[in-house]
Design an enzyme around this catalytic site. Structure first.
Site, PDB file in Angstrom:
ATOM      1  N   HIS A 309       1.174  -1.051  -0.155  1.00  9.58           N
ATOM      2  CA  HIS A 309      -0.069  -0.314  -0.278  1.00  9.58           C
ATOM      3  C   HIS A 309       0.835   1.172   0.020  1.00  9.58           C
ATOM      4  CE1 HIS A 309      -3.041   2.376   1.457  1.00  9.58           C
ATOM      5  NE2 HIS A 309      -3.746   1.839   0.651  1.00  9.58           N
ATOM      6  N   ASP A 366      -7.684  -5.390   0.278  1.00 10.02           N
ATOM      7  CA  ASP A 366      -8.043  -6.348  -1.154  1.00 10.02           C
ATOM      8  C   ASP A 366      -7.948  -7.377  -0.445  1.00 10.02           C
ATOM      9  OD1 ASP A 366      -7.210  -3.175  -3.018  1.00 10.02           O
ATOM     10  OD2 ASP A 366      -9.491  -4.167  -2.723  1.00 10.02           O
TER      11      ASP A 366
HETATM   12  C1  SDX Z   1      -6.040   0.328  -2.620  1.00  7.14           C
HETATM   13  O1  SDX Z   1      -4.638   4.188  -1.669  1.00  7.14           O
HETATM   14  C2  SDX Z   1      -6.039   3.762  -1.289  1.00  7.14           C
HETATM   15  O2  SDX Z   1      -6.119   4.231  -0.202  1.00  7.14           O
HETATM   16  C3  SDX Z   1      -5.695   2.507  -1.897  1.00  7.14           C
HETATM   17  C4  SDX Z   1      -7.108   1.624  -1.518  1.00  7.14           C
HETATM   18  C5  SDX Z   1      -8.351   2.814  -1.265  1.00  7.14           C
HETATM   19  O3  SDX Z   1      -9.289   2.136  -0.085  1.00  7.14           O
HETATM   20  O4  SDX Z   1      -8.674   3.140  -1.668  1.00  7.14           O
HETATM   21  O5  SDX Z   1      -6.476   1.974   0.079  1.00  7.14           O
HETATM   22  C6  SDX Z   1      -7.181   0.815  -2.130  1.00  7.14           C
HETATM   23  O6  SDX Z   1      -5.709   0.629  -3.857  1.00  7.14           O
HETATM   24  C7  SDX Z   1      -5.492  -0.852  -1.842  1.00  7.14           C
HETATM   25  C8  SDX Z   1      -4.417  -1.509  -3.351  1.00  7.14           C
HETATM   26  C9  SDX Z   1      -4.285  -2.916  -4.075  1.00  7.14           C
HETATM   27  N1  SDX Z   1      -3.375  -2.847  -4.935  1.00  7.14           N
HETATM   28  C10 SDX Z   1      -2.766  -4.530  -5.005  1.00  7.14           C
HETATM   29  O7  SDX Z   1      -3.119  -4.909  -3.751  1.00  7.14           O
HETATM   30  C11 SDX Z   1      -1.568  -4.065  -5.796  1.00  7.14           C
HETATM   31  C12 SDX Z   1      -0.717  -5.065  -5.357  1.00  7.14           C
HETATM   32  N2  SDX Z   1      -0.111  -3.918  -5.069  1.00  7.14           N
HETATM   33  C13 SDX Z   1       0.907  -3.057  -5.349  1.00  7.14           C
HETATM   34  O8  SDX Z   1       0.905  -2.797  -7.060  1.00  7.14           O
HETATM   35  C14 SDX Z   1       1.708  -1.478  -4.656  1.00  7.14           C
HETATM   36  O9  SDX Z   1       1.820  -2.230  -3.567  1.00  7.14           O
HETATM   37  C15 SDX Z   1       0.985  -0.559  -5.229  1.00  7.14           C
HETATM   38  C16 SDX Z   1       0.198   0.189  -6.174  1.00  7.14           C
HETATM   39  C17 SDX Z   1      -0.872  -1.050  -3.788  1.00  7.14           C
HETATM   40  C18 SDX Z   1       0.967   0.210  -3.788  1.00  7.14           C
HETATM   41  O10 SDX Z   1       2.534   0.999  -5.053  1.00  7.14           O
HETATM   42  P1  SDX Z   1       3.350   2.248  -4.562  1.00  7.14           P
HETATM   43  O11 SDX Z   1       3.344   2.176  -3.293  1.00  7.14           O
HETATM   44  O12 SDX Z   1       3.470   3.094  -5.860  1.00  7.14           O
HETATM   45  O13 SDX Z   1       4.522   0.941  -4.016  1.00  7.14           O
HETATM   46  P2  SDX Z   1       5.867   0.145  -5.269  1.00  7.14           P
HETATM   47  O14 SDX Z   1       5.062   0.034  -6.262  1.00  7.14           O
HETATM   48  O15 SDX Z   1       6.251   1.399  -5.442  1.00  7.14           O
HETATM   49  O16 SDX Z   1       6.644  -0.551  -3.973  1.00  7.14           O
HETATM   50  C19 SDX Z   1       7.747  -0.564  -3.618  1.00  7.14           C
HETATM   51  C20 SDX Z   1       8.478  -2.297  -3.392  1.00  7.14           C
HETATM   52  C21 SDX Z   1       8.689  -2.388  -5.150  1.00  7.14           C
HETATM   53  O17 SDX Z   1       9.862  -2.835  -4.917  1.00  7.14           O
HETATM   54  P3  SDX Z   1      11.204  -2.254  -4.914  1.00  7.14           P
HETATM   55  O18 SDX Z   1      11.264  -1.181  -6.261  1.00  7.14           O
HETATM   56  O19 SDX Z   1      11.539  -1.120  -3.827  1.00  7.14           O
HETATM   57  O20 SDX Z   1      12.215  -3.717  -4.986  1.00  7.14           O
HETATM   58  O21 SDX Z   1       7.132  -2.781  -3.138  1.00  7.14           O
HETATM   59  C22 SDX Z   1       7.291  -4.058  -4.729  1.00  7.14           C
HETATM   60  C23 SDX Z   1       7.643  -2.962  -5.157  1.00  7.14           C
HETATM   61  O22 SDX Z   1       7.751  -4.269  -6.541  1.00  7.14           O
HETATM   62  N3  SDX Z   1       6.047  -3.955  -4.641  1.00  7.14           N
HETATM   63  C24 SDX Z   1       5.649  -5.824  -4.053  1.00  7.14           C
HETATM   64  C25 SDX Z   1       3.652  -5.406  -3.951  1.00  7.14           C
HETATM   65  N4  SDX Z   1       3.677  -4.484  -4.059  1.00  7.14           N
HETATM   66  C26 SDX Z   1       4.698  -3.083  -3.936  1.00  7.14           C
HETATM   67  N5  SDX Z   1       6.480  -6.793  -4.460  1.00  7.14           N
HETATM   68  C27 SDX Z   1       5.271  -7.642  -4.762  1.00  7.14           C
HETATM   69  N6  SDX Z   1       4.126  -7.447  -4.510  1.00  7.14           N
HETATM   70  C28 SDX Z   1       3.147  -6.548  -4.713  1.00  7.14           C
HETATM   71  N7  SDX Z   1       1.629  -6.583  -4.423  1.00  7.14           N
END
Ligand code: SDX
Length: 431
Positions: A309, A366
């Site tokens: 998140h 989720d």
């Molecule tokens: C919702 O914003 C809100 O409030 C949203 C929400 C709401 O109520 O409105 O809470 C609802 O949208 C919840 C999120 C649902 N999405 C997912 O579950 C999809 C999977 N999660 C990700 O795609 C990700 O975690 C996000 C999109 C939720 C957050 O993305 P960020 O903040 O841009 O984080 P990032 O992509 O920069 O990740 C940081 C690191 C990265 O690795 P490094 O580059 O540091 O090596 O963490 C890794 C990412 O690759 N990473 C994951 C991951 N999520 C982040 N690795 C594996 N699996 C994951 N799910």
């Protein structure tokens, strides 16, 4: 809010400086007001994912991502989940205070008497393929509401704004159920005024002409709780979309329709559908280790959906509540879903793994919600529609708050231009 402190920024690149006010709210980090930065220094700021950027002031929802705190108008989500209802939470988000008995009854009466769609709207669904994704139908149907209510679309008129809020909160379940009914070839059901909000929705979803619906009250209670948990979440992508579209003066139905399309993405509200599909793909707890390995592999686009998140770097408080609900609701409904074991095993494996721990990736709202939706008989493609029904209360509350805030301006970010420098046109014969 104290605005007295100043942050002095010295720009050594061009020997200019800027004195920027530090703004604090009721809770949370103070913000540097950079409104004069470009004028003072000739520079923009650059924050493409808005990770360090506050886009607005708001009194609706507060999140502390480090502590896993979520407040709706100051009330902790855990207390609202335990003691409130989605309709009461909708009133709270819209009006800022919990309603007394008379206020709630008046609000509920208004909602109940705005649940029907215009009869002509039912024809829209006939234009879709039967296998159209319900989010496509929902976005189209909500945007079309402005074609039916053009006499009450003065965004500067508080009465019109409030009426649009009532209509949207009231009609979302009716439209959502119509999307589902069309996809399965069932005749649409009219809303029944003698039923409360969520029960009325479940009847519109599942009641068939051939026999009365035997609805387990556990189902309505569980869905009401899920709606409370999904009702608002500060400046998330879809709410920021609603605010940006609303900042142009666009009507509330167009603004909320934009929010619906933003929510659809798998990185946002579409994650609940993606989680279920992923759990089915993983299949059994034995395959969890492989899934965790893939999620860590930078050469593999596979991510653990429902994990991570932007704001929560601790447990999403909503995920904690939904996880506990899973066991209770499935047991009360007599449902045994092996995917819950896969989800629990996946969470356990990820939370022991350095990659996830280091990046503070926890289950989000989720991760478990789909297990409950599935147990309620809601098809996977409808999961994000459930999220949209609930989030409509938040979206329209933010849309109204923005219009009630004096001095609100159109949202218009700048950019870093990386394209070609100035060059002259070349006639096609010389290219
Ligand atoms: C919702 O914003 C809100 O409030 C949203 C929400 C709401 O109520 O409105 O809470 C609802 O949208 C919840 C999120 C649902 N999405 C997912 O579950 C999809 C999977 N999660 C990700 O795609 C990700 O975690 C996000 C999109 C939720 C957050 O993305 P960020 O903040 O841009 O984080 P990032 O992509 O920069 O990740 C940081 C690191 C990265 O690795 P490094 O580059 O540091 O090596 O963490 C890794 C990412 O690759 N990473 C994951 C991951 N999520 C982040 N690795 C594996 N699996 C994951 N799910």
């Amino acid at each position: 809010m104290s605005d007295s402190k100043i942050v002095k920024l010295v720009d050594e690149s061009n020997n200019r400086s800027s004195e920027l006010p530090l703004i604090s709210g009721t809770l949370g980090p103070a913000c540097i007001d950079i409104g004069t930065l470009y004028k003072d220094t000739g520079h923009f700021t650059y924050d493409p994912g808005y990770g360090s950027t506050a886009s607005t002031k708001s009194a609706i929802t507060y999140i502390d991502g480090d502590e896993g705190v979520l407040l709706y108008r100051g009330y902790p989500i855990e207390q609202l989940a335990e003691k409130s209802s989605f309709l009461e939470v909708s009133y709270l988000l819209l009006n800022g205070e919990l309603p007394d008995k008379t206020q709630f009854e008046g609000f509920e009466h208004q909602i109940t008497h705005h649940t029907m769609m215009h009869e002509a709207q039912k024809n829209f669904f006939q234009g879709f393929h039967h296998d159209a994704h319900p989010m496509a139908m929902l976005a189209a149907a909500v945007a079309s509401l402005s074609a039916f209510y053009h006499d009450d679309l003065d965004v500067e008129n508080p009465a019109d704004r409030k009426l649009a809020a009532i209509r949207l909160i009231a009609k979302m379940p009716t439209i959502a159920a119509a999307c589902f009914r069309y996809s399965v070839g069932w005749p649409m059901r009219y809303p029944r005024n003698n039923l409360e909000y969520v029960t009325r929705f479940l009847h519109m979803m599942f009641e068939v002409p051939s026999e009365p619906l035997q609805l387990n009250p556990v189902a309505a209670k569980a869905l009401d709780l899920l709606f409370i948990l999904h009702a608002d979440h500060e400046q998330n992508a879809s709410t920021s979309t609603v605010r940006l579209v609303g900042s142009t003066g666009a009507n509330p139905y167009a603004s909320v329709a934009a929010g619906i399309t933003a929510l659809w993405g798998p990185a946002h509200g579409g994650a609940n559908e993606a989680v279920l599909k992923q759990l089915k793909e993983i299949g059994t707890p034995d395959n969890v280790e492989t899934a965790v390995k893939r999620a860590k592999d930078k050469n593999d686009s596979f991510r653990l959906m429902g994990f991570g998140h932007r704001v929560y770097k601790n447990f999403d408080p909503r995920a904690k509540i939904i996880r506990e609900m899973c066991h209770k609701v499935l047991a009360e409904l007599g449902v045994n879903d092996p995917l819950l074991d896969v989800a629990m095993k996946l969470e356990e494996a990820a939370l022991k793994d350095e990659y996830f721990v280091e990046r503070k990736l926890y289950p989000n709202v989720d991760f478990y919600s789909g297990i409950i939706y599935k147990a309620l008989g809601i098809p996977t493609e409808m999961f994000t529609v459930m999220f949209a029904i609930a989030r409509t209360a938040g979206w329209i509350s933010h849309w109204i708050e923005q219009h009630e805030t004096p001095g609100s301006r159109i949202g218009r970010p700048r950019q870093i231009y990386t394209g070609a420098g100035v060059r002259d046109y070349v006639p096609s014969a010389k290219r």
